[in-house]
Write a protein that holds these residues in place. Structure first.
Motif, PDB file in Angstrom:
ATOM      1  N   ALA A  17       0.873  -1.393  -0.038  1.00 47.94           N
ATOM      2  CA  ALA A  17       0.082  -0.021  -0.055  1.00 47.94           C
ATOM      3  C   ALA A  17       1.016   1.255  -0.003  1.00 47.94           C
ATOM      4  O   ALA A  17       0.464   2.166  -0.643  1.00 47.94           O
ATOM      5  CB  ALA A  17      -0.734   0.107   1.163  1.00 47.94           C
ATOM      6  N   TYR A  60       0.881   4.126  -2.976  1.00 46.13           N
ATOM      7  CA  TYR A  60       0.811   5.326  -2.544  1.00 46.13           C
ATOM      8  C   TYR A  60       1.804   6.146  -2.958  1.00 46.13           C
ATOM      9  O   TYR A  60       1.801   7.521  -3.416  1.00 46.13           O
ATOM     10  CB  TYR A  60       0.500   5.661  -1.130  1.00 46.13           C
ATOM     11  CG  TYR A  60       0.223   7.302  -0.849  1.00 46.13           C
ATOM     12  CD1 TYR A  60      -0.925   7.879  -1.340  1.00 46.13           C
ATOM     13  CD2 TYR A  60       1.362   7.868  -0.220  1.00 46.13           C
ATOM     14  CE1 TYR A  60      -1.155   9.279  -1.148  1.00 46.13           C
ATOM     15  CE2 TYR A  60       0.970   9.311   0.019  1.00 46.13           C
ATOM     16  CZ  TYR A  60      -0.165   9.858  -0.519  1.00 46.13           C
ATOM     17  OH  TYR A  60      -0.274  11.298  -0.186  1.00 46.13           O
ATOM     18  N   PHE A  82      -5.630   2.093   0.574  1.00 47.59           N
ATOM     19  CA  PHE A  82      -5.083   1.107  -0.272  1.00 47.59           C
ATOM     20  C   PHE A  82      -4.992  -0.345   0.483  1.00 47.59           C
ATOM     21  O   PHE A  82      -4.913  -1.302  -0.270  1.00 47.59           O
ATOM     22  CB  PHE A  82      -3.691   1.813  -0.941  1.00 47.59           C
ATOM     23  CG  PHE A  82      -3.828   2.880  -1.598  1.00 47.59           C
ATOM     24  CD1 PHE A  82      -5.177   3.199  -2.339  1.00 47.59           C
ATOM     25  CD2 PHE A  82      -3.075   3.766  -1.963  1.00 47.59           C
ATOM     26  CE1 PHE A  82      -5.246   4.309  -2.988  1.00 47.59           C
ATOM     27  CE2 PHE A  82      -2.988   4.878  -2.715  1.00 47.59           C
ATOM     28  CZ  PHE A  82      -4.293   5.282  -3.355  1.00 47.59           C
TER      29      PHE A  82
END
Length: 259
Positions: free
Chosen positions: A88, A92, A147
């Protein structure tokens, strides 16, 4: 203290020398008329590549140790070795880089629209980049949490089926490297080259070969199996080869300074 520092620097020095040898010979051999000329050309390149590569290798390894990446990754790993939160963060980071590039570009365009004074644009550009960066940083934690949920659910489904972990640090790093290289190649052929015309980028292959060697070869030397004599023999062979190329280059320079 000095012994520990020496043991830390030796893998980087030998790895950089070998990487520089391979990359420089790959560049000089196709364009040389003799072995001596290829070795001399390699030696000239070594004089620049080895100090630069050594500084980069030592700095990167020191940063990895200082960051204690293993301790940072440990809380993110589950029992199967999966790290959906790390995935995640990587996802990002990709979004953040895109936002940073687009935001900075649009901000500079806005500055040019507001004033044509180059000094004011130069002074305002850092402020634009800082503001965009602060905005990206301020939403990083909630976006990473967002996410992570589908990625965690994905790994949970794989675990329920008895399948191995997919989002491991090694696999994620491989995806990042391949994805980054593919993006650069696509951007070059799709956007950059059509707008710049012919630009000789043959040096990129040798630079990439050198960079991969600087990263991989010190790690390979540290994991070299065998006795201390084996390590010493490999190290002496690499050092002697690099030093020979440098000496040949200097001999050629003083024997034939105008050729």
């Amino acid at each position: 203290m000095f012994g520990r520092l020496l043991r830390f620097c030796v893998p980087s020095a030998l790895g950089v020398c070998l990487a520089a040898l391979v990359a420089s010979l790959a560049e000089t051999i196709p364009h040389s008329y003799s072995i001596a000329e290829a070795l001399a050309g390699s030696g000239f390149l070594l004089l620049f590549a080895v100090p630069l590569g050594l500084a980069l290798s030592i700095s990167a390894r020191a940063l990895v140790i200082a960051w204690k990446l293993e301790s940072l990754l440990e809380p993110m790993r589950d029992s199967r070795g999966a790290t959906p939160r790390l995935a995640a963060w990587f996802l990002y980071l990709l979004v953040a880089l895109l936002l940073l590039s687009v935001g900075s570009f649009q901000g500079v365009r806005l500055l040019f629209a507001m004033t044509r004074i180059n000094t004011l644009v130069a002074l305002g550009t850092p402020a634009v980049v800082v503001l965009v960066s602060l905005l990206i940083a301020s939403v990083s934690r909630p976006m990473v949490d967002l996410f992570e949920r589908p990625l965690h659910a994905f790994e949970a489904r794989r675990a329920g089926r008895g399948q191995g972990a997919l989002l491991t640090p090694g696999k994620l790093l491989l995806v990042i490297i391949l994805g980054g290289a593919s993006t650069v190649v696509f951007a070059w052929f799709a956007f950059i080259r059509p707008n710049t015309g012919h630009v000789d980028v043959s040096f990129v292959f040798y630079l990439a070969l050198f960079t991969m060697g600087v990263v991989a070869l010190p790690l390979a030397y540290q994991r070299l199996s065998g006795t201390r004599r084996v390590r010493l023999g490999v190290g002496l062979a690499i050092g002697a080869a690099a030093l020979s190329c440098v000496l040949i280059s200097q001999w050629t320079r003083y024997q034939r300074p105008y050729r």
